[in-house]
Structure formats: C-alpha cells, structure tokens
Design an enzyme around this catalytic site. Structure first.
Site, mmCIF file in Angstrom:
data_model
loop_
_atom_site.group_PDB
_atom_site.id
_atom_site.type_symbol
_atom_site.label_atom_id
_atom_site.label_comp_id
_atom_site.label_asym_id
_atom_site.label_seq_id
_atom_site.Cartn_x
_atom_site.Cartn_y
_atom_site.Cartn_z
ATOM 1 N N LYS A 34 67.566 14.507 -11.416
ATOM 2 C CA LYS A 34 68.471 13.535 -12.037
ATOM 3 C C LYS A 34 69.583 14.249 -12.813
ATOM 4 O O LYS A 34 70.765 13.931 -12.656
ATOM 5 C CB LYS A 34 67.664 12.631 -12.974
ATOM 6 C CG LYS A 34 68.498 11.531 -13.599
ATOM 7 C CD LYS A 34 67.663 10.662 -14.526
ATOM 8 C CE LYS A 34 66.737 9.751 -13.738
ATOM 9 N NZ LYS A 34 65.633 9.241 -14.526
ATOM 10 N N ARG A 104 65.596 10.286 -20.915
ATOM 11 C CA ARG A 104 64.939 10.076 -19.624
ATOM 12 C C ARG A 104 64.383 11.384 -19.082
ATOM 13 O O ARG A 104 65.049 12.409 -19.131
ATOM 14 C CB ARG A 104 65.938 9.549 -18.586
ATOM 15 C CG ARG A 104 66.512 8.203 -18.899
ATOM 16 C CD ARG A 104 67.718 7.942 -17.993
ATOM 17 N NE ARG A 104 68.445 6.773 -18.424
ATOM 18 C CZ ARG A 104 68.252 5.546 -17.941
ATOM 19 N NH1 ARG A 104 67.369 5.347 -16.987
ATOM 20 N NH2 ARG A 104 68.956 4.535 -18.398
ATOM 21 N N GLY A 113 58.434 6.422 -11.914
ATOM 22 C CA GLY A 113 57.545 5.708 -12.828
ATOM 23 C C GLY A 113 56.433 6.553 -13.428
ATOM 24 O O GLY A 113 55.562 6.046 -14.123
ATOM 25 N N MET A 115 56.739 9.336 -15.419
ATOM 26 C CA MET A 115 56.957 9.890 -16.761
ATOM 27 C C MET A 115 57.790 8.928 -17.583
ATOM 28 O O MET A 115 58.108 7.839 -17.131
ATOM 29 C CB MET A 115 57.584 11.258 -16.652
ATOM 30 C CG MET A 115 56.567 12.290 -16.189
ATOM 31 S SD MET A 115 57.291 13.879 -16.001
ATOM 32 C CE MET A 115 58.563 13.570 -14.844
ATOM 33 N N ARG A 348 70.750 9.669 -5.805
ATOM 34 C CA ARG A 348 69.780 10.565 -5.158
ATOM 35 C C ARG A 348 69.711 10.203 -3.681
ATOM 36 O O ARG A 348 70.127 9.107 -3.290
ATOM 37 C CB ARG A 348 68.404 10.451 -5.806
ATOM 38 C CG ARG A 348 67.830 9.059 -5.735
ATOM 39 C CD ARG A 348 66.496 8.952 -6.467
ATOM 40 N NE ARG A 348 66.134 7.563 -6.592
ATOM 41 C CZ ARG A 348 65.233 7.088 -7.426
ATOM 42 N NH1 ARG A 348 64.597 7.897 -8.241
ATOM 43 N NH2 ARG A 348 64.948 5.813 -7.469
ATOM 44 N N HIS A 471 35.674 14.538 22.228
ATOM 45 C CA HIS A 471 36.122 13.943 23.481
ATOM 46 C C HIS A 471 36.931 12.676 23.254
ATOM 47 O O HIS A 471 38.012 12.489 23.805
ATOM 48 C CB HIS A 471 34.892 13.644 24.347
ATOM 49 C CG HIS A 471 35.241 13.005 25.645
ATOM 50 N ND1 HIS A 471 35.182 11.648 25.821
ATOM 51 C CD2 HIS A 471 35.716 13.521 26.798
ATOM 52 C CE1 HIS A 471 35.578 11.365 27.045
ATOM 53 N NE2 HIS A 471 35.908 12.485 27.662
ATOM 54 N N GLU A 769 40.790 31.087 26.073
ATOM 55 C CA GLU A 769 40.041 30.251 25.130
ATOM 56 C C GLU A 769 38.761 30.930 24.661
ATOM 57 O O GLU A 769 37.962 30.342 23.949
ATOM 58 C CB GLU A 769 39.770 28.859 25.718
ATOM 59 C CG GLU A 769 39.273 28.847 27.136
ATOM 60 C CD GLU A 769 39.212 27.441 27.754
ATOM 61 O OE1 GLU A 769 39.332 26.448 27.035
ATOM 62 O OE2 GLU A 769 39.013 27.369 28.984
ATOM 63 N N SER A 788 47.399 30.130 29.352
ATOM 64 C CA SER A 788 47.539 28.890 28.596
ATOM 65 C C SER A 788 46.447 28.893 27.527
ATOM 66 O O SER A 788 45.257 28.997 27.850
ATOM 67 C CB SER A 788 47.381 27.680 29.513
ATOM 68 O OG SER A 788 47.431 26.501 28.741
ATOM 69 N N CYS A 856 47.618 24.437 25.659
ATOM 70 C CA CYS A 856 47.263 23.090 26.102
ATOM 71 C C CYS A 856 46.135 22.493 25.275
ATOM 72 O O CYS A 856 45.656 21.402 25.550
ATOM 73 C CB CYS A 856 46.920 23.073 27.585
ATOM 74 S SG CYS A 856 45.475 24.070 27.971
ATOM 75 N N TYR A 876 56.154 27.380 26.421
ATOM 76 C CA TYR A 876 56.077 25.927 26.282
ATOM 77 C C TYR A 876 54.844 25.544 25.468
ATOM 78 O O TYR A 876 53.943 26.367 25.252
ATOM 79 C CB TYR A 876 56.014 25.248 27.669
ATOM 80 C CG TYR A 876 54.719 25.534 28.388
ATOM 81 C CD1 TYR A 876 53.601 24.706 28.204
ATOM 82 C CD2 TYR A 876 54.569 26.650 29.212
ATOM 83 C CE1 TYR A 876 52.392 24.983 28.824
ATOM 84 C CE2 TYR A 876 53.375 26.932 29.835
ATOM 85 C CZ TYR A 876 52.287 26.096 29.631
ATOM 86 O OH TYR A 876 51.085 26.374 30.215
HETATM 87 C C1 PEP Z 1 40.866 23.809 25.123
HETATM 88 O O1 PEP Z 1 39.747 24.294 25.026
HETATM 89 O O2 PEP Z 1 41.720 23.915 24.218
HETATM 90 C C2 PEP Z 1 41.232 22.999 26.295
HETATM 91 C C3 PEP Z 1 42.464 22.565 26.468
HETATM 92 O O3 PEP Z 1 40.246 22.678 27.157
HETATM 93 P P1 PEP Z 1 39.179 21.518 26.914
HETATM 94 O O4 PEP Z 1 39.597 20.757 25.710
HETATM 95 O O5 PEP Z 1 39.170 20.700 28.139
HETATM 96 O O6 PEP Z 1 37.930 22.298 26.713
HETATM 97 MG MG MG Z 2 38.540 24.405 26.829
#
Ligand code: PEP
Ligand code: MG
Length: 899
Positions: A34, A104, A113, A115, A348, A471, A769, A788, A856, A876
């Site tokens: 302020k 203020r 609100g 203080m 503001r 899942h 993974e 991936s 992924c 990506y």
């Molecule tokens: C993962 O393990 O991140 C993956 C994409 O495969 P899933 O979730 O099918 O195991």
């Molecule tokens: Mg997996």
C-alpha cells in the site's frame, strides 16, 4: 554516521528505491504494497492525500527489541508529521484547523482484513468542536469522534467489540433509531461522552486527548497486529513468510461524508469477473469508505458518478486509465471525493476470476500494453484448469456447507465437479448410466483396471483408498472424469450397499456432489457451471502464444482414438503413452486374453494371439489416423498377467459353495482355473513378472503387438496417413533385457514392412522407471532410441513407497509434518528422482546425442514438474488430454523463467 531512516514521506520514493537498490519488489518489501503504491501514485501526479510510511524494518526492529520503538523512529515520525501538516495546510491538534490522519497497516503482500486500521486520529474534545465549526456539520464531527474512540478502544487498547456495541444498540433503542444514521448530532455528542466513560471504566485511564499520544499508540498497535492470531493464520494459509513485517501508513484523512458534493467508492479498471474492458465499481455520495464495503446503503454503479459529479468523474477516468497503463495491469482502486475534490486512497493489482485473467492478459497484449510473454505469465496453470472442467457454483457450495451437507474429503485426484447417483460397482455404474441414462458417481474402496468401463460411464469417481497415482486417479485424469481418492473417513459396505462418513449414511442410488478440484464430497446436488473450450477464443489465443514460446512439446497419454482426437484438439503434438493393456479388458477380448494366458501349449497360445491381432491392429490404426503426422508411442504390455484373470477370492468362494452344495457341473474347470491363478500369485506383483520381464518370459504377446503396430502402420501409410510409430518397452532395468528382446521385435517389424512393401519411420525405445536404468543410461541408450520417464514407478522405486498405498498411510502425514515438502507422486522430487532423471538425460545423450526424451508419468501434467523437465532438456512432456492446455502454459512459463 547517518541515522537509519525508518520513515519515508510521500515524496521520498526515490530515496527508498536508492536504499533497496532500485528493485520495485524490494521497495514493496520496505514500504509495504500500500505504501509503495501510494508513493508511486504521488510521484506520477495522481492526487493522494499527504502521508508518510513507517517501514517494515521499523516493525521488525520493534518486535525484535521486545516491543520498543527503535532509536530515532519516533522522532522521525514527528518530523514527517510536520511535513504532512505543511503539505495539507492543516495542523495536528489545532482546533481552528485540525489535521486528522488514518493509521493503516500495509504489508508487502495484501492481507485483507488481517491487520488493523484506526481512522480519524487527531480528534479530541476540542478538535471535534473545531471540525464541527469548520465543516458546519456537527453531526459529522461527532460521528467521526465516536468512531475514533470505538476503533481506538478495540484496536489500540484491545477492548472487546461488545464493550461499545452493546451500549450503542441500547442507546439506539432508547432514541428510537433504527440505524446509526438516524442518530442526531446531539445523540452523537451524548454517545461520545458514553464511549469515553466506557474507556475509563475498562482501562482505568482516560481516552488520550493528546493527538500525539493517539498517533504513537496507534502505530504501535499496527506493529503488534502483525503477530495477531488472524494475521498469523492468514500467513500460514497463504505461505507468506513471518519475517516480512508490516509497514504503517499515516495518511491525511479526507472525507466523503461532508455532504452531497462528497462521496467515496471502489472500482476496478476492468470487469474482474469476465475481464471486459470497462470500468467496474460502486460509489456512494455523502458516505465513508466502510459504508460502501459494509453494504449498509445501496451503492450506485460507478458509471453514474458522471451524472452527479462530472468534473470529478472525468478526472477519475483519466486517473484510472493512467494507473492501469502505469502498472500495466488491471487496478483495483479506492477513492474519496471531498467537496468535489478527488483523492485516490489506494491502488493495487485487482484479483480476478480465471476467465477474466485470460481475457485481460490477451487483451492487454493485443493493446500493446504488455508482451505476449508477460500475458502468458499473467495466467496461472490453476486458472487454465478451472476453465476446462465443470465447476460448482461457489454460492451453492457455501449454502451446502451451511446446511450440514458436507460429507467427506479426500485427495483431489482429478479436477472438475460432478453430480450423480452413487453405485458401488462398475457393472451397475455402467448399466445405470447407459441403460437408464442416469448421471452416476461410481464409489469404490479402490479401482482396478477391470473397473474401467464403470469409470468411463461415470460422471465422477470416489474411492476411500488409494492416492494421486493410484489406478483410479490415473485413469480419471486421463478421461477427464472428476475424481477423489483416499477419502479415508468413508466406510463402504458393499453388502448393505451403503457408505458412511461422520455418522451420515448414503445409500446406493442417492445423490452426491463431488469436487475433484478440492477433494470435497457433498450430499445432494450442487449447482454446476459448464465451460466450453472452443468458445474460449482468448484462451485459444493465449495457448497459441504459449506454444510459440515453449521449447518443450506437449504430448498426451491416450489409449483410444477418441482420447487421441480430444488431445489433438487440445493442442497435443503426439501420443506419449498408449497403455495397450487397457484394450485387453474390453468385453469381447478379455476371454481371448484369458485363454491366451492359460494356454498349455504354444499352439493354443498362438491361436489366441492370432485372434487378438486384428483387434490390436484396428486399435493402433485408429490412433495413427487421429494423430496423422504426429508421433505415437505405443507401450508393449506392462501389468502382471493375473490382473487379467478373475478375482481369486471370488472364484475360491464359488468353488467352496459348489463343493458344499455338491454341484459338480463346471466344478473341475473352476478348480483348474483357481489353481492356475494361484500359481500366478506373487507377493509383490508390482516388482514381479511385468514389463519387459513378462516379454522375455512369454515373448509371444509382444511379438503379436509389434506385428499389429507395423501392420496398422503399413495399412495407414497406404491410405495416406503419415505414421510415426514408436514402440516402447516398459520397466527395463538392464540393457541386457533390451539386447534380448529388441532385435527380435525389430526383425518382426522389418518383416512386416517387407511383406507389405512399405517403409515408414519408426523408433524403438524404453521407459526409464527403474533407478538402475537411469544409472546405466549410457548403456541403455546404445539400443534405445528414446527414453520416456515413467515417474510413477520411478518415484515408487526410488523412494521405496508403494504408489497404491502410501497416500492413505504415512505420506499425507509426511507432507503435513514437513518431512516431505510435497507429495512426490504429484510433484517431482527434484533432488532425488529428478537427479536420476538429469543423469539419465546427460548420460543417455552421451551414447546417442539425438536421444528423444519425454515423461509419461503423472508428473507430466504438473506445472512444477514440467519446469524441471524443461530444465533437464526433455523434448516433451506427456499427460492426460484434459491436462494438455495446462501443460502448454506451464511449458511456456518454464521457458520464460529459465531463459
Ligand atoms: C509410470 O510408471 O510412470 C508409467 C507411466 O507407467 P504406469 O503408470 O502405467 O505404471
Ligand atoms: Mg510404470
């Protein structure tokens, strides 16, 4: 030595800037939001009543020194007061021409609100008389005086509000006054006497008549309010650090209640609900600021101000325009007009809805006020998300809470709002939705892959177990179905077909409302508002700009052509993961899959696989057509085979029942099936026979899949579709696994191309993974043409936390207690899992400089994780279709922030 400067006058912004090194963010840190904006407005020639600001440093020093003003501060405050007197041509405490000020609070970040504020400081028995004479308005003067005593009593002296409010109500009754405004000047004079008496009674001393004492005590009260409970709670919730402190602004009072040529109001330079470029706000004539906010009197729309006070309104339009151009953002302003003279009291950046945020950002870029990059930074990923999913009406939610219809809460797994009747299994869910056309919420303790048909038919999903990458959560996000998982207070009784939480029972078929964005469940139906992406032209524009800026591409996880089409329409530039096993669960195919698994001879297995091949070929062709020209990564079968088999417990029960009843027909088959399922049993199936291990153990399945992929590619190419298949091998831990399986698969691919006489580009790659794969990335990349990151499994295996169970056990507590900063299944753990990823990218590219790298796992749609993927050089990120727009924005923001 020059004394430390604790106080800055309205015209000393340059000095404040010089002190902090020129950075505006640090000026705000010193003077508060302020104070900094008041000074900035003064500097650019906007009329602001003369004022000074006591710095946040003074507040921190005061609190650190055991609530003592730091040396020199008070003296500086008195000097500044003199300067304000000169500038306003009034004198503090002088009955013939009294200066009144407000005190203020104003921290770096606005804490509405939280203080304290004290208005009308400087009034006492004498100056009140002076004000009455000067303004020829006794009522106004004594109303201001009683407000000061009241505010001073509660804020500065810490008296309870009722100490004044109860007697005030009593007094009004006596006088027959309905509201405060019905009280006459004489009434108010009486009230002043009463209020002073109350102070004396409570405190044992008189309300301070000396304005200087009032000022000193009020400054102190604002400092102290930084550590009030309200302020501390707010900081916790908003993650504002405790050590910022608050500044104190002492501002010359101007009055909107001096008659019908005076007024006060609040306004936004654009409409904060839809972003439209027109002034939006309210005002009241002959009123004080709090009257507008409190809604005691009906306000007028700001555009009407021109009819009554044309000069002031014209100036107001010029000023708001100037402020918006100066700050290059929509402003939220407060103003007062005293005898036709306009004063600005605050500006503001205005808070706005998601819809308005996008429109304002795009419009401002088109107007040339900000750059496209700034526009992209002005919108948060959360706001984009909010625009894509149906939402509950906030009022409807509030009302439901008031009516005691809040039922339970869990992990906010997939955003969006859903209203429906509950059913406790996938078959009934599907039946009620498809045959009866009902809106259905599927409620399960947890979900399994064979519940997918129910999940697809449902408007929303609620589970009592599981976490953000369980899942249910993964599938729900992929399909854009609102979903709450791990609502642990909910007890589901599948026998009595009811669920219970907080002693409330909901029976099958009854209605609930599920907010996947907040994780809240309500009883009954809440009102929905449904957004439409195609109609949101500004959003489309913003995302196109985001694509121009981003280095990372955004691909999507999609198993079916319709998901791929949606992903493409949301801007995906490829499919980063097709989980082929989902296709095996369809009703027509599951028996064939089971036959294939149970086959005792190679011939039997081949026969079943031959039956599956045309299905898979058609599946893949559908994906290639939908993604014409873009890469499609198809993952070979991953889950353990028992997931495709009937439930062991259920089958065992059936067998026992048949035995007890002496039924023999079909018993032997069931017993055989049970024995086979038991033989497949693994204590730890997530770490067992799945992924590439299964492919090596039983290569026929993936051989069929690769044939189907190449045949579909060849057919599509012939039909004029540009295919770019990429075959992904899951769960690799050692390069030897690839050495064993990949050449066999490549051979099949080449053979199909020869058979069909067609060539097209393709790649073989792997998921990373398992930590060992990341650590040995150079070796792995000698075969794999792409990586991936499957960060669901990679997180599970790096931490050693079960992705299906951790969030309903210790993990939430870990986050609450700060053992972990964030849930690593939602936001990538940069230090651990991320370190493995960085290593894998660097080492992988040593072996193969053009290695394509993506992600992924569920993190591919999380903005913070997307930024990390940008930093380590991914090509990506891939996420569920509904998260694609969010990811596009996040990818652009990552590029801008990490230039
Ligand atoms: C993962 O393990 O991140 C993956 C994409 O495969 P899933 O979730 O099918 O195991
Ligand atoms: Mg997996």
């Amino acid at each position: 030595m020059v004394d430390k400067k604790w106080v800055y006058l309205f015209n000393e912004l340059d000095q404040a800037e010089a002190y902090v090194g020129g950075d505006w963010d640090r000026v705000r840190g010193l003077l508060g939001g302020k104070g900094a904006n008041l000074a900035e407005m003064t500097r650019i020639g906007v009329p602001v009543p003369p004022f000074f600001t006591v710095t946040t440093e003074a507040c921190n020093a005061y609190l650190a020194e055991g609530q003592k003003y730091p040396a020199g501060m008070w003296e500086q405050e008195l000097v500044a007061l003199e300067k304000v007197e000169q500038a306003s041509n009034k004198k503090f405490g002088d009955p013939s021409n009294p200066l009144l000020v407000s005190c203020r609070s104003g921290a770096k970040f606005s804490m509405p609100g939280m203080m304290d504020t004290v208005l009308n400081i400087g009034l006492n028995d004498e100056t009140a008389q002076g004000m009455a004479r000067l303004t020829d308005n006794e009522r106004f003067a004594f109303d201001s005086y009683r407000r000061l005593i009241q505010m001073f009593g509660s804020v500065v002296l810490g008296m309870p509000d009722e100490a004044f409010e109860d007697p005030l109500e009593e007094f009004k009754k006596e006088k027959g006054a309905k509201t405060d405004t019905d009280l006459t000047a004489d009434d108010l004079k009486e009230l002043v006497v009463m209020f002073k008496e109350i102070v004396r009674k409570y405190q044992g001393f008189d309300f301070p008549q000396n304005p200087i004492d009032q000022l000193r005590l009020a400054t102190e009260a604002v400092f102290k309010s930084w550590n009030g409970k309200r302020a501390i709670d707010y900081r916790r919730a908003e993650k504002i650090p405790d050590d910022l402190g608050t500044a104190v602004n002492i501002v010359t009072m101007v009055f909107g209640n001096m008659g019908w040529d005076s007024g006060t109001g609040v306004a936004f330079t654009r409409d904060p609900s839809n972003g439209e470029h027109k002034l939006y706000g309210d005002y009241l004539l002959n009123a004080q600021g709090e009257d507008v906010v409190a809604g005691i009197r009906n306000t007028e729309p700001i555009t009407k101000l021109g009819d009554v006070l044309p000069e002031a309104y014209k100036q107001f339009l010029e000023i708001t325009d100037k402020l918006e151009k100066h700050y290059r953002d929509m402003q939220d302003v407060e103003f007062t007009i005293e005898h036709k003279k306009l004063w600005m009291l605050q500006t503001r950046n205005g808070k706005r809805t998601a819809h308005a945020a996008v429109k304002v950002a795009v419009d401002m870029a088109n107007e040339g006020l900000i750059s496209k990059e700034e526009a992209v930074l002005r919108v948060t990923p959360k706001q984009i998300d909010a625009l894509l999913h149906p939402q509950f009406d906030e009022a409807s939610k509030k009302a439901a809470k008031k009516e005691g219809r809040f039922f339970a809460s869990g992990v906010n797994a997939s955003p969006g709002a859903a209203v429906g009747q509950i059913y406790f299994d996938a078959d009934t869910t599907e039946k009620m939705a498809k045959e009866n056309g009902q809106a259905v919420i599927m409620v399960r303790p947890f979900t399994k892959p064979d519940d997918v048909h129910g999940m697809l038919a449902a408007k929303g999903i609620l589970t009592s177990e599981g976490g953000a990458t369980s899942h249910a959560a993964v599938v729900a996000r992929q399909f854009g179905v609102p979903c709450i998982v791990g609502a642990s207070s909910v007890r589901i009784n599948l026998t009595t077909r009811e669920m219970k939480s907080n002693d409330i029972v909901v029976k099958e078929g009854e209605w609930i409302s599920v907010d996947g964005g907040t994780g809240e469940v309500y009883l009954g139906k809440l009102d929905l508002t449904v957004p439409n992406l195609e109609e949101q032209t500004e959003l489309m524009t913003l995302l196109t700009w985001a694509d121009e800026i981003a280095r990372l591409q955004v691909w999507a996880n999609a198993d079916y052509p319709k998901d791929a089409r949606r992903a493409r329409s949301y801007g995906a530039k490829g499919i980063g993961l097709c989980r082929t096993e989902h296709m095996f669960f369809e009703t027509a195919r599951l028996p064939i899959v089971q036959r294939m698994i149970l086959a005792e001879t190679s011939e039997e297995r081949t026969a079943a696989l031959d039956e599956l091949l045309p299905y898979q070929r058609a599946d893949f062709a559908g994906l290639f057509e939908a993604m014409d020209g873009y890469p499609v990564i198809i993952r070979l079968i991953d889950p353990p085979l028992h997931e495709f088999m009937p439930d062991e417990e259920k089958l065992f029960e059936e067998v026992i029942t048949m035995r007890c009843k002496g039924e023999t027909k079909g018993l032997a088959e069931k017993e055989k099936l049970l024995a086979s399922i038991r033989a497949m049993h693994e204590s730890n199936p997530m770490m067992g026979l799945r992924g590439v291990r299964l492919s090596i153990y039983m290569p026929e399945i993936v051989e069929m899949q690769v044939r189907a992929i190449f045949e579909a590619s060849a057919d599509c190419t012939k039909a004029g579709v540009k295919v770019r298949p990429e075959i992904m091998i899951p769960l690799t831990g050692t390069v030897n696994e690839l050495k064993w399986i990949q050449p066999r698969l490549e051979k099949i691919g080449k053979k199909v191309m020869e058979e069909k006489g067609i060539n097209f580009p393709y790649k073989f790659g792997t998921m990373i993974e398992i930590p060992r794969a990341a650590v040995t990335a150079t070796e792995i990349a000698s075969l794999a043409e792409f990586f991936s990151f499957g960060t669901n499994d990679l997180t599970q295996m790096t931490f050693g936390y079960s992705r299906d169970d951790a969030e309903r056990n210790f993990l939430i507590k870990y986050v609450e207690e700060g053992v972990l900063a964030k849930n690593p299944f939602q936001t990538l753990d940069r230090e651990g899992v991320g370190r493995l990823m960085r290593m894998a990218v660097e080492d992988g590219r040593k072996a193969r400089p053009d290695l394509e790298v993506g992600i992924c796992g569920e993190h591919g749609g999380d903005p913070d994780s997307i930024e990390f993927c940008h930093i380590i050089g991914n090509n990506y990120v891939s996420c569920s279709p509904f998260r694609v727009p969010v990811a596009r924005l996040a990818a652009a923001q990552a590029a801008i922030k990490n230039k």
